[in-house]
Design a protein around this motif. Structure first.
Motif, PDB file in Angstrom:
ATOM      1  N   GLU A   9       0.915 -79.364 -50.676  1.00 19.80           N
ATOM      2  CA  GLU A   9       0.890 -79.778 -49.240  1.00 19.80           C
ATOM      3  C   GLU A   9      -0.216 -80.524 -48.804  1.00 19.80           C
ATOM      4  OE1 GLU A   9       4.100 -76.798 -50.166  1.00 19.80           O
ATOM      5  OE2 GLU A   9       2.241 -76.888 -50.656  1.00 19.80           O
ATOM      6  N   LYS A  10      -1.311 -79.902 -49.053  1.00 18.15           N
ATOM      7  CA  LYS A  10      -2.821 -80.249 -48.422  1.00 18.15           C
ATOM      8  C   LYS A  10      -2.983 -81.835 -49.239  1.00 18.15           C
ATOM      9  CE  LYS A  10      -7.614 -79.461 -48.047  1.00 18.15           C
ATOM     10  NZ  LYS A  10      -7.876 -80.903 -48.098  1.00 18.15           N
ATOM     11  N   VAL A  11      -2.770 -81.966 -50.403  1.00 21.21           N
ATOM     12  CA  VAL A  11      -2.862 -83.146 -51.121  1.00 21.21           C
ATOM     13  C   VAL A  11      -2.096 -84.154 -50.503  1.00 21.21           C
ATOM     14  CG1 VAL A  11      -2.557 -84.474 -53.164  1.00 21.21           C
ATOM     15  CG2 VAL A  11      -3.643 -82.028 -53.230  1.00 21.21           C
ATOM     16  N   LEU A  12      -0.850 -83.857 -50.362  1.00 22.18           N
ATOM     17  CA  LEU A  12      -0.068 -84.842 -49.499  1.00 22.18           C
ATOM     18  C   LEU A  12      -0.419 -85.190 -48.132  1.00 22.18           C
ATOM     19  CD1 LEU A  12       3.539 -83.392 -50.705  1.00 22.18           C
ATOM     20  CD2 LEU A  12       2.402 -85.502 -51.326  1.00 22.18           C
ATOM     21  N   VAL A  13      -1.101 -84.256 -47.446  1.00 21.87           N
ATOM     22  CA  VAL A  13      -1.583 -84.674 -46.058  1.00 21.87           C
ATOM     23  C   VAL A  13      -2.922 -85.520 -46.358  1.00 21.87           C
ATOM     24  CG1 VAL A  13      -2.540 -83.611 -44.009  1.00 21.87           C
ATOM     25  CG2 VAL A  13      -0.433 -82.773 -44.923  1.00 21.87           C
ATOM     26  N   ASP A  14      -3.763 -85.114 -47.240  1.00 18.75           N
ATOM     27  CA  ASP A  14      -4.788 -85.827 -47.457  1.00 18.75           C
ATOM     28  C   ASP A  14      -4.550 -87.374 -47.738  1.00 18.75           C
ATOM     29  OD1 ASP A  14      -6.451 -83.781 -46.885  1.00 18.75           O
ATOM     30  OD2 ASP A  14      -6.693 -83.441 -49.029  1.00 18.75           O
ATOM     31  N   LEU A  15      -3.446 -87.538 -48.558  1.00 17.27           N
ATOM     32  CA  LEU A  15      -2.895 -88.905 -48.774  1.00 17.27           C
ATOM     33  C   LEU A  15      -2.511 -89.323 -47.942  1.00 17.27           C
ATOM     34  CD1 LEU A  15      -2.213 -91.019 -50.980  1.00 17.27           C
ATOM     35  CD2 LEU A  15      -0.121 -89.698 -51.414  1.00 17.27           C
ATOM     36  N   PHE A  16      -1.799 -88.866 -46.969  1.00 19.35           N
ATOM     37  CA  PHE A  16      -1.061 -89.641 -45.715  1.00 19.35           C
ATOM     38  C   PHE A  16      -2.313 -89.836 -44.759  1.00 19.35           C
ATOM     39  CE2 PHE A  16       0.735 -89.148 -41.487  1.00 19.35           C
ATOM     40  CZ  PHE A  16       1.520 -90.089 -41.448  1.00 19.35           C
ATOM     41  N   SER A  17      -3.185 -89.043 -44.700  1.00 22.27           N
ATOM     42  CA  SER A  17      -4.679 -89.290 -43.629  1.00 22.27           C
ATOM     43  C   SER A  17      -5.347 -90.435 -43.884  1.00 22.27           C
ATOM     44  CB  SER A  17      -5.107 -87.720 -43.372  1.00 22.27           C
ATOM     45  OG  SER A  17      -4.155 -86.935 -42.856  1.00 22.27           O
ATOM     46  N   ARG A  18      -5.128 -90.762 -45.240  1.00 22.04           N
ATOM     47  CA  ARG A  18      -6.008 -91.690 -45.802  1.00 22.04           C
ATOM     48  C   ARG A  18      -7.360 -91.226 -46.091  1.00 22.04           C
ATOM     49  NH1 ARG A  18      -1.484 -94.458 -46.679  1.00 22.04           N
ATOM     50  NH2 ARG A  18      -0.903 -96.052 -45.391  1.00 22.04           N
ATOM     51  N   GLU A  19      -7.690 -90.130 -46.804  1.00 18.18           N
ATOM     52  CA  GLU A  19      -8.722 -89.725 -47.102  1.00 18.18           C
ATOM     53  C   GLU A  19      -9.741 -90.693 -48.070  1.00 18.18           C
ATOM     54  OE1 GLU A  19     -10.590 -86.709 -46.434  1.00 18.18           O
ATOM     55  OE2 GLU A  19      -9.365 -86.855 -44.869  1.00 18.18           O
ATOM     56  N   PRO A  20     -10.981 -90.982 -47.699  1.00 17.78           N
ATOM     57  CA  PRO A  20     -11.588 -91.822 -48.623  1.00 17.78           C
ATOM     58  C   PRO A  20     -11.545 -91.721 -49.972  1.00 17.78           C
ATOM     59  CG  PRO A  20     -13.011 -90.925 -46.958  1.00 17.78           C
ATOM     60  CD  PRO A  20     -11.846 -90.154 -46.879  1.00 17.78           C
ATOM     61  N   ALA A  21     -11.397 -90.629 -50.585  1.00 16.93           N
ATOM     62  CA  ALA A  21     -11.220 -90.596 -52.211  1.00 16.93           C
ATOM     63  C   ALA A  21      -9.731 -91.086 -52.468  1.00 16.93           C
ATOM     64  CB  ALA A  21     -11.385 -88.923 -52.462  1.00 16.93           C
ATOM     65  N   LEU A  22      -8.733 -90.956 -51.647  1.00 19.69           N
ATOM     66  CA  LEU A  22      -7.537 -91.402 -51.867  1.00 19.69           C
ATOM     67  C   LEU A  22      -7.101 -92.781 -51.400  1.00 19.69           C
ATOM     68  CD1 LEU A  22      -5.749 -88.207 -51.252  1.00 19.69           C
ATOM     69  CD2 LEU A  22      -6.445 -88.882 -53.353  1.00 19.69           C
ATOM     70  N   GLU A  23      -8.391 -93.455 -50.803  1.00  8.18           N
ATOM     71  CA  GLU A  23      -7.913 -94.788 -50.133  1.00  8.18           C
ATOM     72  C   GLU A  23      -7.192 -95.840 -51.068  1.00  8.18           C
ATOM     73  OE1 GLU A  23      -8.049 -96.817 -46.879  1.00  8.18           O
ATOM     74  OE2 GLU A  23      -9.252 -95.164 -47.139  1.00  8.18           O
ATOM     75  N   PRO A  24      -7.531 -95.723 -52.448  1.00  4.49           N
ATOM     76  CA  PRO A  24      -6.791 -96.929 -53.330  1.00  4.49           C
ATOM     77  C   PRO A  24      -5.268 -96.943 -53.195  1.00  4.49           C
ATOM     78  CG  PRO A  24      -8.519 -95.968 -54.456  1.00  4.49           C
ATOM     79  CD  PRO A  24      -8.466 -94.998 -53.116  1.00  4.49           C
ATOM     80  N   PHE A  25      -4.695 -96.031 -52.751  1.00  6.59           N
ATOM     81  CA  PHE A  25      -3.119 -95.788 -52.825  1.00  6.59           C
ATOM     82  C   PHE A  25      -2.717 -96.835 -51.643  1.00  6.59           C
ATOM     83  CE2 PHE A  25      -4.026 -92.088 -55.334  1.00  6.59           C
ATOM     84  CZ  PHE A  25      -3.180 -91.855 -56.141  1.00  6.59           C
TER      85      PHE A  25
END
Length: 75
Positions: free
Chosen positions: A14-30
């Protein structure tokens, strides 16, 4: 947050999904389409706790956006 047998911290899905949704810098390429696929696969494969997702999103100031995203995509 979970710990594996070696004491390594493993974030909840759930935290990883929120990080992805929030556009965390580490997940920016998505991109948006990829994010939608990740969410769809997560919801189809695992027992995702929506209340937990919304709690994490609220901490980021994204609760209402997450509610709308989940409703719009029928997760």
């Amino acid at each position: 947050m979970n710990l594996d047998s070696d004491g390594i911290v493993i974030p909840r899905l759930e935290k990883v999904l929120v990080d992805l949704f929030s556009r965390e810098p580490a997940l920016e390429p998505f991109g948006d389409a990829e994010m939608d696929r990740v969410f769809r696969n997560a919801f189809d494969t695992y027992a995702i706790n929506v209340d937990t997702i919304l709690r994490y999103a609220a901490r980021r100031g994204k609760r209402q956006e997450m509610v709308e995203y989940i409703r719009y995509n029928s997760f």
